[in-house]
Design a protein around this motif. Sequence first.
Motif, PDB file in Angstrom:
ATOM      1  N   GLU A   1      -2.049  10.986  11.312  1.00  0.00           N
ATOM      2  CA  GLU A   1      -2.583   9.835  12.041  1.00  0.00           C
ATOM      3  C   GLU A   1      -4.024  10.100  12.458  1.00  0.00           C
ATOM      4  O   GLU A   1      -4.425  11.245  12.650  1.00  0.00           O
ATOM      5  CB  GLU A   1      -1.763   9.570  13.307  1.00  0.00           C
ATOM      6  CG  GLU A   1      -0.347   9.126  13.025  1.00  0.00           C
ATOM      7  CD  GLU A   1       0.405   8.882  14.331  1.00  0.00           C
ATOM      8  OE1 GLU A   1       1.375   9.610  14.586  1.00  0.00           O
ATOM      9  OE2 GLU A   1      -0.003   7.979  15.083  1.00  0.00           O
TER      10      GLU A   1
ATOM     11  N   MET B   1      -6.643  10.317  15.109  1.00  0.00           N
ATOM     12  CA  MET B   1      -6.645  10.477  16.568  1.00  0.00           C
ATOM     13  C   MET B   1      -7.786   9.713  17.218  1.00  0.00           C
ATOM     14  O   MET B   1      -7.725   9.364  18.384  1.00  0.00           O
ATOM     15  CB  MET B   1      -6.772  11.975  16.923  1.00  0.00           C
ATOM     16  CG  MET B   1      -5.582  12.801  16.517  1.00  0.00           C
ATOM     17  SD  MET B   1      -4.167  12.516  17.573  1.00  0.00           S
ATOM     18  CE  MET B   1      -3.062  11.694  16.467  1.00  0.00           C
ATOM     19  N   GLY B   2      -8.833   9.470  16.424  1.00  0.00           N
ATOM     20  CA  GLY B   2      -9.966   8.750  16.982  1.00  0.00           C
ATOM     21  C   GLY B   2     -11.110   8.728  15.993  1.00  0.00           C
ATOM     22  O   GLY B   2     -11.183   9.559  15.097  1.00  0.00           O
ATOM     23  N   THR B   3     -11.968   7.749  16.131  1.00  0.00           N
ATOM     24  CA  THR B   3     -13.160   7.650  15.286  1.00  0.00           C
ATOM     25  C   THR B   3     -14.385   7.640  16.183  1.00  0.00           C
ATOM     26  O   THR B   3     -14.447   6.847  17.121  1.00  0.00           O
ATOM     27  CB  THR B   3     -13.126   6.352  14.462  1.00  0.00           C
ATOM     28  OG1 THR B   3     -11.858   6.272  13.813  1.00  0.00           O
ATOM     29  CG2 THR B   3     -14.227   6.329  13.437  1.00  0.00           C
TER      30      THR B   3
ATOM     31  N   MET C   1      -9.323  16.630  19.494  1.00  0.00           N
ATOM     32  CA  MET C   1      -8.662  15.645  18.630  1.00  0.00           C
ATOM     33  C   MET C   1      -7.954  16.347  17.481  1.00  0.00           C
ATOM     34  O   MET C   1      -6.862  15.971  17.076  1.00  0.00           O
ATOM     35  CB  MET C   1      -9.689  14.647  18.089  1.00  0.00           C
ATOM     36  CG  MET C   1     -10.060  13.583  19.093  1.00  0.00           C
ATOM     37  SD  MET C   1     -10.896  12.195  18.296  1.00  0.00           S
ATOM     38  CE  MET C   1     -12.563  12.805  18.267  1.00  0.00           C
TER      39      MET C   1
ATOM     40  N   GLY D   1      -4.680  17.440  18.414  1.00  0.00           N
ATOM     41  CA  GLY D   1      -3.652  16.436  18.654  1.00  0.00           C
ATOM     42  C   GLY D   1      -3.878  15.527  19.838  1.00  0.00           C
ATOM     43  O   GLY D   1      -3.014  14.721  20.166  1.00  0.00           O
ATOM     44  N   GLN D   2      -5.039  15.648  20.441  1.00  0.00           N
ATOM     45  CA  GLN D   2      -5.241  14.784  21.593  1.00  0.00           C
ATOM     46  C   GLN D   2      -5.994  13.534  21.167  1.00  0.00           C
ATOM     47  O   GLN D   2      -7.032  13.619  20.517  1.00  0.00           O
ATOM     48  CB  GLN D   2      -6.059  15.539  22.637  1.00  0.00           C
ATOM     49  CG  GLN D   2      -6.086  14.834  23.964  1.00  0.00           C
ATOM     50  CD  GLN D   2      -6.623  15.769  25.031  1.00  0.00           C
ATOM     51  OE1 GLN D   2      -7.820  15.897  25.187  1.00  0.00           O
ATOM     52  NE2 GLN D   2      -5.726  16.435  25.731  1.00  0.00           N
ATOM     53  N   ARG D   3      -5.489  12.410  21.517  1.00  0.00           N
ATOM     54  CA  ARG D   3      -6.141  11.166  21.118  1.00  0.00           C
ATOM     55  C   ARG D   3      -7.444  10.976  21.882  1.00  0.00           C
ATOM     56  O   ARG D   3      -7.558  11.344  23.030  1.00  0.00           O
ATOM     57  CB  ARG D   3      -5.233   9.972  21.399  1.00  0.00           C
ATOM     58  CG  ARG D   3      -4.222   9.801  20.295  1.00  0.00           C
ATOM     59  CD  ARG D   3      -3.354   8.582  20.509  1.00  0.00           C
ATOM     60  NE  ARG D   3      -2.132   8.746  19.739  1.00  0.00           N
ATOM     61  CZ  ARG D   3      -2.041   8.441  18.445  1.00  0.00           C
ATOM     62  NH1 ARG D   3      -3.063   7.930  17.821  1.00  0.00           N
ATOM     63  NH2 ARG D   3      -0.902   8.640  17.800  1.00  0.00           N
ATOM     64  N   ALA D   4      -8.413  10.344  21.212  1.00  0.00           N
ATOM     65  CA  ALA D   4      -9.715  10.112  21.878  1.00  0.00           C
ATOM     66  C   ALA D   4      -9.579   9.097  22.996  1.00  0.00           C
ATOM     67  O   ALA D   4      -8.833   8.131  22.856  1.00  0.00           O
ATOM     68  CB  ALA D   4     -10.720   9.630  20.840  1.00  0.00           C
TER      69      ALA D   4
END
Lengths: 300, 360
Positions: A276, A278-280, A294, A297-300
């Motif tokens: 997945e 996680m952020g852009t 990120m 595994g940490q989402r932004a």
Amino acid sequence: MEVADRVTVLRKGRVTGTLSIANADKRTLARMMVGRDVEFQLPPHAKTEINQDALVVDDLWVYNERGLEAVRGVSFAVRRGEIFGIAGIAGNGQRELIEALTGLRPAERGRVRVPSGEVTNRTARDLYEAGVAHIPEERIRMGIVPPMTVAENLVLKRFRYPPFSRGTLIDFTAVTEFAQQMITEYGIATPGPRTPARLLSGGNIQKLILARELSTEPGLIVAAHPTYGLDVSATEQIHRLLLRRRENGAGVLLVSEDLEEILTLSDRIAVLFRGEIMGTVDSREVPREALGLMMAGQRA
Amino acid sequence: MRPFGLLRIERDPEQSWARTIFVSVLAITAAFLVAGVIFWGYGVSPLRAYRVIIQDTLGDPRAVPEILLPAMPLLLAGVGLVLAFRAQFYNIGAEGQLLAGTVAATWVALFTPTPGPLMLPVMFLTGFFAGALWGLLPSLLKLRLNVNEVITTLMMNYIALSLVSWLVTGPWKGPSVRGFAYTDTFPDPAWLPALAGTRVHWPTLLLGIVLAALAAFLLNRTRLGFEIRVQGQNPDAARYAGVNPLRTTLLVMLLSGGLAGLAGVGEVAGIHHKLLDPNQVSLGYGYVAIIVAWLARGNPLAVIVTATFFGLIYSSGDVMQVSLQMPFRVTDVFNGLILFFLIGSERLLQYRVRWVPWKS
């Protein structure tokens, strides 16, 4: 640089010089290693103002060989004239994502679009004809046919089209001419176009692959770990080639484990973790720590 | 790179033609040496044995054409196998494909109202298609279900053998003499012309040479040939480059099977003029063609040379049985030894040995 007291540089089997760490900087060492000046800081990104998407990926799901979800609902777009980097630790779905985008693996769900139309689950050949270039991660295992000549490898995807093909026959004169051109233009170090490709060094094999993929001026370039295992000189040349294509309006999807490469080249960066995004983020604004988080595994 | 006392064994990146030929000759010489030991075991002096062999195969003008007889089917089937091997499709089924060709030719000759002048061309065409069809099932199984083609093609040989046996002893049975079953003799238009005073059915030889040249042209000059070479040398890159493995392998197999079928047509139309017990029609040609193709190292034109060489081996086998009273299977032993040493010497092609005296 952090640990040594003194540094000795070897080039082609000879000692080029020995320095104490205090006198050594990246630029000097690179020059001693390669024999010429190497650009580390490539010219700042001239933002190309084309507002069209080179690639749109919409809710893509891809399974791996074991039937497990490797890419889970990934959506992103790569604009024309942009380098879109995908960062992440190996094994988080990058391989399956690239294979799904280049016709080497089926997508279970989702859509992939390029300017010429929808390309979800089309064959590798269809994707090539749709203007998608693929610089594969495994350059010897997949990117070339090692016993075949440099010239034959340069037309590996184009041999069936004119001017290299007339009816059922291949015009080898045209092939050799084209090969000469490419060898000069891309600086491929080889005794000649008839040399078997397996005799080339890693960097020159990669230049061969880039020459082949970029010479058709594709709209989208999917580059997987393009400078993996290459020396600084070859790395610099390949970065330059990708940036030049970007300036000419191509979209580049860059997948790499080398965070520095991603940061140097990309305009925007997405992080892939367990299939997945996680952020852009914009590459100029993001601090490295945020990227690292990120990737863990940490989402932004 | 491996040190071995004062020698080093290292990978040699350059593989020259001269080296390849040298190693092949070395392997064959080794095979002959071991065969010499077998002669000696039979109480025949190896020197005398080889002298007799050379005398009776090459020295006697009546015997020289006999070399061509096995060479012809070996040439046709061998060219087909070279194509298959270049695509990395290990077709062990040339024997069955050859027999399929004989069946088709026999059917046309005996059971169809084909007009005279068309008889031979139609026989060759249907023989080609029959051989191609015989190779179709194993190719489909490999491509769709990844079934090992070595096994499937081999098994198809046994099916073909049984089919021919059944035909000559059952529905197609003609007169039989002392338990040997065979069909009626072919009508005249179905007989291949032969060189005066010999059994050499030269149209087959011509066909073989022409097809060998065409196969070389196919591989080196055409789009299909390019795809075959890519597919054979790196299947991963072939997928990546958009080469359709199904289409390429299928086409190669059809050609390979078809060529073996042509070899079969040559045998029944040129030598026997009827269909016989399968073991008398094909003297293991389909299997020996594998060695012929292997020795040609992927070059269809080289098959002309290797097929002739094995024609000589077959001829020598006859001499050994007749003049030296060696047992019937001695030719097989020869062939087996040659194949054994050829495959065993493959490594020598990739590596070289260098003399490296230690410097202290």
